[in-house]
Scaffold this motif. Structure first.
Motif, PDB file in Angstrom:
ATOM      1  N   UNK A   1       0.842  -1.181   0.000  1.00  0.00           N
ATOM      2  CA  UNK A   1       0.000   0.000   0.000  1.00  0.00           C
ATOM      3  C   UNK A   1       0.886   1.243   0.000  1.00  0.00           C
ATOM      4  N   UNK A   2       0.651   2.128  -0.935  1.00  0.00           N
ATOM      5  CA  UNK A   2       1.410   3.371  -1.035  1.00  0.00           C
ATOM      6  C   UNK A   2       0.617   4.476  -0.354  1.00  0.00           C
ATOM      7  N   UNK A   3       1.281   5.151   0.570  1.00  0.00           N
ATOM      8  CA  UNK A   3       0.639   6.247   1.306  1.00  0.00           C
ATOM      9  C   UNK A   3       0.521   7.467   0.390  1.00  0.00           C
ATOM     10  N   UNK A   4      -0.649   8.072   0.324  1.00  0.00           N
ATOM     11  CA  UNK A   4      -0.758   9.284  -0.497  1.00  0.00           C
ATOM     12  C   UNK A   4       0.035  10.425   0.122  1.00  0.00           C
ATOM     13  N   UNK A   5       0.497  11.315  -0.731  1.00  0.00           N
ATOM     14  CA  UNK A   5       1.204  12.507  -0.264  1.00  0.00           C
ATOM     15  C   UNK A   5       0.166  13.546   0.130  1.00  0.00           C
ATOM     16  N   UNK A   6       0.276  14.036   1.368  1.00  0.00           N
ATOM     17  CA  UNK A   6      -0.648  15.044   1.880  1.00  0.00           C
ATOM     18  C   UNK A   6       0.021  16.405   1.726  1.00  0.00           C
ATOM     19  N   UNK A   7      -0.644  17.289   1.007  1.00  0.00           N
ATOM     20  CA  UNK A   7      -0.092  18.607   0.686  1.00  0.00           C
ATOM     21  C   UNK A   7      -1.036  19.676   1.211  1.00  0.00           C
ATOM     22  N   UNK A   8      -0.501  20.564   2.046  1.00  0.00           N
ATOM     23  CA  UNK A   8      -1.325  21.674   2.536  1.00  0.00           C
ATOM     24  C   UNK A   8      -1.029  22.922   1.707  1.00  0.00           C
ATOM     25  N   UNK A   9      -2.067  23.689   1.463  1.00  0.00           N
ATOM     26  CA  UNK A   9      -1.956  24.933   0.697  1.00  0.00           C
ATOM     27  C   UNK A   9      -2.521  26.040   1.577  1.00  0.00           C
ATOM     28  N   UNK A  10      -1.645  26.985   1.956  1.00  0.00           N
ATOM     29  CA  UNK A  10      -2.033  28.075   2.850  1.00  0.00           C
ATOM     30  C   UNK A  10      -1.848  29.414   2.148  1.00  0.00           C
ATOM     31  N   UNK A  11      -2.640  30.365   2.567  1.00  0.00           N
ATOM     32  CA  UNK A  11      -2.544  31.754   2.111  1.00  0.00           C
ATOM     33  C   UNK A  11      -3.503  32.558   2.978  1.00  0.00           C
ATOM     34  N   UNK A  12      -3.320  33.861   2.981  1.00  0.00           N
ATOM     35  CA  UNK A  12      -4.294  34.713   3.656  1.00  0.00           C
ATOM     36  C   UNK A  12      -5.614  34.640   2.894  1.00  0.00           C
ATOM     37  N   UNK A  13      -6.695  35.083   3.510  1.00  0.00           N
ATOM     38  CA  UNK A  13      -7.982  35.114   2.837  1.00  0.00           C
ATOM     39  C   UNK A  13      -7.870  35.975   1.575  1.00  0.00           C
ATOM     40  N   UNK A  14      -8.273  35.424   0.460  1.00  0.00           N
ATOM     41  CA  UNK A  14      -8.137  36.122  -0.813  1.00  0.00           C
ATOM     42  C   UNK A  14      -6.790  35.875  -1.466  1.00  0.00           C
ATOM     43  N   UNK A  58      -2.186  27.444  17.666  1.00  0.00           N
ATOM     44  CA  UNK A  58      -2.844  26.651  16.633  1.00  0.00           C
ATOM     45  C   UNK A  58      -3.364  25.323  17.169  1.00  0.00           C
ATOM     46  N   UNK A  59      -2.852  24.909  18.321  1.00  0.00           N
ATOM     47  CA  UNK A  59      -3.326  23.663  18.921  1.00  0.00           C
ATOM     48  C   UNK A  59      -4.654  23.821  19.643  1.00  0.00           C
ATOM     49  N   UNK A  60      -5.154  25.050  19.766  1.00  0.00           N
ATOM     50  CA  UNK A  60      -6.488  25.265  20.321  1.00  0.00           C
ATOM     51  C   UNK A  60      -7.587  24.877  19.335  1.00  0.00           C
ATOM     52  N   UNK A  61      -7.213  24.674  18.086  1.00  0.00           N
ATOM     53  CA  UNK A  61      -8.178  24.276  17.060  1.00  0.00           C
ATOM     54  C   UNK A  61      -8.376  22.766  17.119  1.00  0.00           C
ATOM     55  N   UNK A  62      -9.605  22.347  17.269  1.00  0.00           N
ATOM     56  CA  UNK A  62      -9.944  20.938  17.262  1.00  0.00           C
ATOM     57  C   UNK A  62     -10.191  20.540  15.801  1.00  0.00           C
ATOM     58  N   UNK A  63      -9.157  20.063  15.149  1.00  0.00           N
ATOM     59  CA  UNK A  63      -9.222  19.753  13.719  1.00  0.00           C
ATOM     60  C   UNK A  63      -9.580  18.295  13.450  1.00  0.00           C
ATOM     61  N   UNK A  64     -10.115  17.615  14.460  1.00  0.00           N
ATOM     62  CA  UNK A  64     -10.404  16.188  14.321  1.00  0.00           C
ATOM     63  C   UNK A  64     -11.268  15.837  13.106  1.00  0.00           C
ATOM     64  N   UNK A  65     -12.284  16.622  12.739  1.00  0.00           N
ATOM     65  CA  UNK A  65     -13.060  16.238  11.547  1.00  0.00           C
ATOM     66  C   UNK A  65     -12.186  16.181  10.276  1.00  0.00           C
ATOM     67  N   UNK A  66     -11.307  17.139  10.104  1.00  0.00           N
ATOM     68  CA  UNK A  66     -10.434  17.143   8.929  1.00  0.00           C
ATOM     69  C   UNK A  66      -9.391  16.026   9.045  1.00  0.00           C
ATOM     70  N   UNK A  67      -8.843  15.853  10.229  1.00  0.00           N
ATOM     71  CA  UNK A  67      -7.855  14.788  10.455  1.00  0.00           C
ATOM     72  C   UNK A  67      -8.484  13.434  10.158  1.00  0.00           C
ATOM     73  N   UNK A  68      -9.702  13.232  10.630  1.00  0.00           N
ATOM     74  CA  UNK A  68     -10.414  11.978  10.367  1.00  0.00           C
ATOM     75  C   UNK A  68     -10.558  11.744   8.866  1.00  0.00           C
ATOM     76  N   UNK A  69     -10.931  12.787   8.125  1.00  0.00           N
ATOM     77  CA  UNK A  69     -11.094  12.634   6.673  1.00  0.00           C
ATOM     78  C   UNK A  69      -9.766  12.323   5.988  1.00  0.00           C
ATOM     79  N   UNK A  70      -8.689  12.991   6.402  1.00  0.00           N
ATOM     80  CA  UNK A  70      -7.376  12.706   5.817  1.00  0.00           C
ATOM     81  C   UNK A  70      -7.005  11.254   6.076  1.00  0.00           C
ATOM     82  N   UNK A  71      -7.150  10.808   7.307  1.00  0.00           N
ATOM     83  CA  UNK A  71      -6.793   9.427   7.659  1.00  0.00           C
ATOM     84  C   UNK A  71      -7.672   8.418   6.930  1.00  0.00           C
TER      85      UNK A  71
END
Length: 179
Positions: A1-14, A58-71
């Motif tokens: 099984x090949x693990x997909x590459x997870x890529x984050x894309x950040x920028x300010x709003x707009x 940034x650890x005050x954010x409960x990102x579990x829904x997104x983490x769950x989807x990534x996993x």
């Protein structure tokens, strides 16, 4: 099984993160995109200005829904890339464990603001526009500057946000293939 590459894309709003994420999804074969703005993060900061003033933990954010989807997506072995339209890059300790490559779209604040105004105020009244501009000048700008100070230097690739989207995609695709 090949693990997909997870890529984050950040920028300010707009700054172009959603546009680039969508275009990358079409360009990178066998990819899936997740969009931060489509989630309801329970138990996360409600007052973003206060959150920034208090030190932007940034650890005050409960990102579990997104983490769950990534996993979940990664476990299915059906994609090569998982693209995250996600503003925090490597700053959330729980999600950073899953990210393989982080991109920051470096868009000047005036350009980002102009894009936001075009996007958000196509058919609204001038009073709403003035209110939003006042809020930005008095409070919101500090959140943008926080991103430039912490997210940008922590990224693996910084792309000029004033470039045409197709040119940004070429640069990003080349860097992803070489990473």
């Amino acid at each position: 099984m090949i693990k997909p590459k997870v890529i984050s894309i950040a920028a300010v709003s707009g700054g172009g993160k959603t546009t680039i994420t969508k275009k990358l999804t079409l360009t990178l074969k066998n990819s899936k995109a997740l969009f931060f703005d489509e989630y309801d993060f329970q138990d996360s900061p409600l007052d973003l200005i206060k959150w920034v003033k208090d030190g932007a933990d940034y650890n005050l954010w409960n990102l579990e829904p997104m983490i769950h989807d990534v996993e979940s997506i990664a476990a299915k072995d059906t994609v090569s890339y998982i693209l995250l339209d996600y503003p925090f890059s490597y700053k959330n300790d729980r999600l950073k464990e899953l990210i393989d490559f982080s991109i920051y779209i470096d868009t000047p604040l005036d350009v980002a603001m102009a894009r936001r105004l075009k996007r958000d105020y196509d058919s609204t009244n001038v009073g709403d526009l003035h209110h939003d501009l006042d809020f930005y000048l008095n409070y919101g700008r500090m959140a943008y500057l926080e991103m430039e100070k912490t997210i940008k230097p922590d990224s693996d690739l910084i792309v000029d946000g004033t470039l045409p989207p197709d040119q940004m995609i070429e640069i990003i695709q080349r860097e992803i293939e070489n990473a």
